[in-house]
Design a protein around this motif. Sequence first.
Motif, mmCIF file in Angstrom:
data_model
loop_
_atom_site.group_PDB
_atom_site.id
_atom_site.type_symbol
_atom_site.label_atom_id
_atom_site.label_comp_id
_atom_site.label_asym_id
_atom_site.label_seq_id
_atom_site.Cartn_x
_atom_site.Cartn_y
_atom_site.Cartn_z
ATOM 1 N N ASN A 1 -5.685 5.538 1.558
ATOM 2 C CA ASN A 1 -4.437 5.705 2.045
ATOM 3 C C ASN A 1 -3.927 7.176 1.429
ATOM 4 O O ASN A 1 -3.051 7.746 2.117
ATOM 5 N N ARG B 1 0.748 -1.226 0.049
ATOM 6 C CA ARG B 1 -0.057 0.032 -0.015
ATOM 7 C C ARG B 1 1.011 1.223 0.022
ATOM 8 O O ARG B 1 1.966 1.192 0.196
ATOM 9 N N ASN C 1 -7.813 0.831 -2.197
ATOM 10 C CA ASN C 1 -6.578 1.110 -1.402
ATOM 11 C C ASN C 1 -6.039 2.780 -1.495
ATOM 12 O O ASN C 1 -5.597 3.323 -0.610
ATOM 13 N N TRP C 2 -5.826 3.159 -2.645
ATOM 14 C CA TRP C 2 -5.550 4.465 -2.830
ATOM 15 C C TRP C 2 -6.771 5.623 -2.267
ATOM 16 O O TRP C 2 -6.002 6.441 -1.565
#
Length: 268
Positions: free
Chosen positions: A198, A95, A194-195
């Motif tokens: 995070n 990640r 995920n982007w």
Amino acid sequence: MDLGITDRVAIVTGASSGIGYAIAKELISNNTKVLIAARGEDHLQAAEQTLGQLPGARVASIAVDVTNKDAAQRILDKTMDSFGAPDILVNNAGRAHAGGLLTSSEDDWEEMTAVKLTSMRRMCKAAVPFMQEKGWGRIVNMSSIGGIYPNPKLFISHVLSAAINNLTKSLALEVAADNILVNAIGVGAVKTDNWARNMIPFVRKNNPDLADLSDDDLIARISEKCTPVRRPGAPEDIATLAAYLCSARNNFVTGDTIEASGGADRFM
């Protein structure tokens, strides 16, 4: 294009969603047997069920935290039990981590190094002997354009991406004579969960003028500003490239980090 990988056996880590899921789907669509691995069992089982509905799909899964010392061996054992020895390895687990050197803790460094770099090294070491025995193999490591164009706002991620690029080149030179090709993909801004988890909170914090935008509008605004093609990437954009690098059609590209960023050298 026939990729020439019918009945090949592939491992894809971090494959319950996003880029890893898209790569697994692309490989299955090219008649490859695929073992998907990820940490979250519920999401992984849902991914396996959906992928299993593809025509001719042959897919299995294992829920595992790749940072565990025995994870690579467990993944290889599951692959052997399900399909046989691996021909293809896609190291996608990991990640992004936003922040600079002074704001990153020792725990941040240890966690990110374990998930992005150490797990990749272990997976390669576990899989390569099987590929050497077959005299054929393909490895794709997911990296970032930050390994080439570092951004101090993503200090840990980009230091580790540079290490991934070096690992890729070094391993490619070591195993080239065994007909094992090893490449990395330097990914830019790709719209994934995920982007969103995070990166978007960090972007909002550091860009007060964007704070009130929806996630989709914020990503569109950042992409328009930073990416020459004026849109974020989609997981399928990366999957298509990964599948080619994993294929029998690729016979000469090895040791490279191929940029897949819409022409961008940064994404925030």
